[in-house]
Motif scaffolding. Structure first.
Motif, short mmCIF file in Angstrom:
data_model
loop_
_atom_site.label_atom_id
_atom_site.label_comp_id
_atom_site.label_asym_id
_atom_site.label_seq_id
_atom_site.Cartn_x
_atom_site.Cartn_y
_atom_site.Cartn_z
N TYR A 60 -57.14 -57.50 89.05
CA TYR A 60 -58.42 -57.75 88.58
C TYR A 60 -59.63 -55.98 88.12
CZ TYR A 60 -55.70 -61.52 89.52
OH TYR A 60 -54.28 -62.22 90.11
N ALA A 61 -59.85 -55.49 88.58
CA ALA A 61 -60.48 -54.63 88.20
C ALA A 61 -59.70 -53.32 87.40
CB ALA A 61 -61.13 -53.97 90.13
N LEU A 94 -50.15 -55.79 82.48
CA LEU A 94 -49.73 -55.19 83.64
C LEU A 94 -50.46 -55.33 84.98
CD1 LEU A 94 -46.99 -52.46 81.77
CD2 LEU A 94 -46.10 -54.51 82.82
N PHE A 95 -51.71 -54.96 84.47
CA PHE A 95 -52.24 -54.48 86.14
C PHE A 95 -53.06 -56.42 86.22
CE2 PHE A 95 -54.17 -50.66 84.01
CZ PHE A 95 -53.71 -49.89 85.88
N ALA A 107 -52.60 -51.84 71.13
CA ALA A 107 -51.88 -52.80 71.51
C ALA A 107 -51.26 -52.22 72.80
CB ALA A 107 -50.49 -53.04 70.54
N GLU A 108 -50.64 -51.01 73.28
CA GLU A 108 -50.73 -50.23 74.59
C GLU A 108 -51.38 -50.37 75.75
OE1 GLU A 108 -47.96 -45.87 72.93
OE2 GLU A 108 -50.27 -45.97 72.74
N ARG A 109 -53.32 -50.48 74.96
CA ARG A 109 -54.11 -50.93 76.13
C ARG A 109 -53.83 -52.57 76.60
NH1 ARG A 109 -58.90 -49.33 73.47
NH2 ARG A 109 -57.85 -48.60 71.67
N TRP A 110 -53.66 -53.18 75.13
CA TRP A 110 -53.43 -55.23 76.06
C TRP A 110 -52.52 -55.20 76.48
CZ3 TRP A 110 -55.42 -59.46 75.96
CH2 TRP A 110 -54.45 -60.36 75.83
N LEU A 149 -60.72 -60.07 79.85
CA LEU A 149 -61.74 -59.53 80.76
C LEU A 149 -62.48 -60.59 81.33
CD1 LEU A 149 -63.37 -57.36 81.09
CD2 LEU A 149 -64.25 -57.59 79.05
N ALA A 150 -62.93 -62.33 80.49
CA ALA A 150 -62.98 -63.14 81.26
C ALA A 150 -62.90 -63.31 83.26
CB ALA A 150 -63.73 -64.00 80.91
N ARG A 151 -61.20 -63.22 83.13
CA ARG A 151 -60.07 -64.18 83.61
C ARG A 151 -59.88 -62.80 84.66
NH1 ARG A 151 -54.95 -65.21 82.02
NH2 ARG A 151 -54.80 -66.16 84.47
N SER A 152 -59.74 -61.35 84.42
CA SER A 152 -60.34 -59.84 85.27
C SER A 152 -61.37 -60.24 86.01
CB SER A 152 -60.28 -59.10 85.16
OG SER A 152 -58.71 -59.21 83.96
N TYR A 153 -62.83 -60.57 85.41
CA TYR A 153 -64.02 -60.67 85.81
C TYR A 153 -63.66 -61.79 86.94
CZ TYR A 153 -66.22 -56.93 83.71
OH TYR A 153 -66.14 -55.66 82.28
#
Length: 119
Positions: free
Chosen positions: A31-32, A24-25, A16-19, A55-59
């Motif tokens: 995005y990276a 936030l990033f 949950a914290e990583r999500w 993840l796909a959107r970040s990529y």
């Protein structure tokens, strides 16, 4: 930061914290960094669409188009009616100049979203 510290930072905390950190990033347009957090999260919870889609959107936004395509195809394989993944896949293919291939995904996304042309 060396690679070990880098990996530890992005992998630190509960899912949950990583999500939350990844969001936030992403919201900060880093995005990276969002992708670095999300890779581990997707490995942990591969069945969840939300982290994989982000993840796909970040990529996509960090121009890692082949990686974005792979994540989007995984989502669509599991859930063929996931309209946003279809839309993103179409746009990802367009950015790779694969317009013909993109068109079918964009049409399906449009139909799934209820965007029908008036005749």
């Amino acid at each position: 930061m060396n690679t070990t510290q880098d990996t530890t930072y992005y992998a630190h905390g509960t899912p949950a914290e990583r999500w939350e950190r990844a969001q936030l990033f992403f919201d900060a347009k880093d995005y990276a960094a969002a992708a670095r957090v999300l890779v581990g999260l997707v490995e942990e919870v591969p069945e969840q669409t939300g982290p994989r889609l982000l993840l796909a959107r970040s990529y996509y936004h960090s121009a890692q188009l082949h990686r974005a395509e792979g994540e989007l195809r995984t989502i669509i394989e599991r859930d063929p009616v996931e309209h946003y993944a279809r839309l993103m896949l179409g746009r990802t293919l367009q950015r790779q100049n694969r317009h013909e291939e993109a068109e079918s995904h964009l049409r399906i996304a449009s139909a799934l979203a209820g965007d029908f042309e008036e005749r």
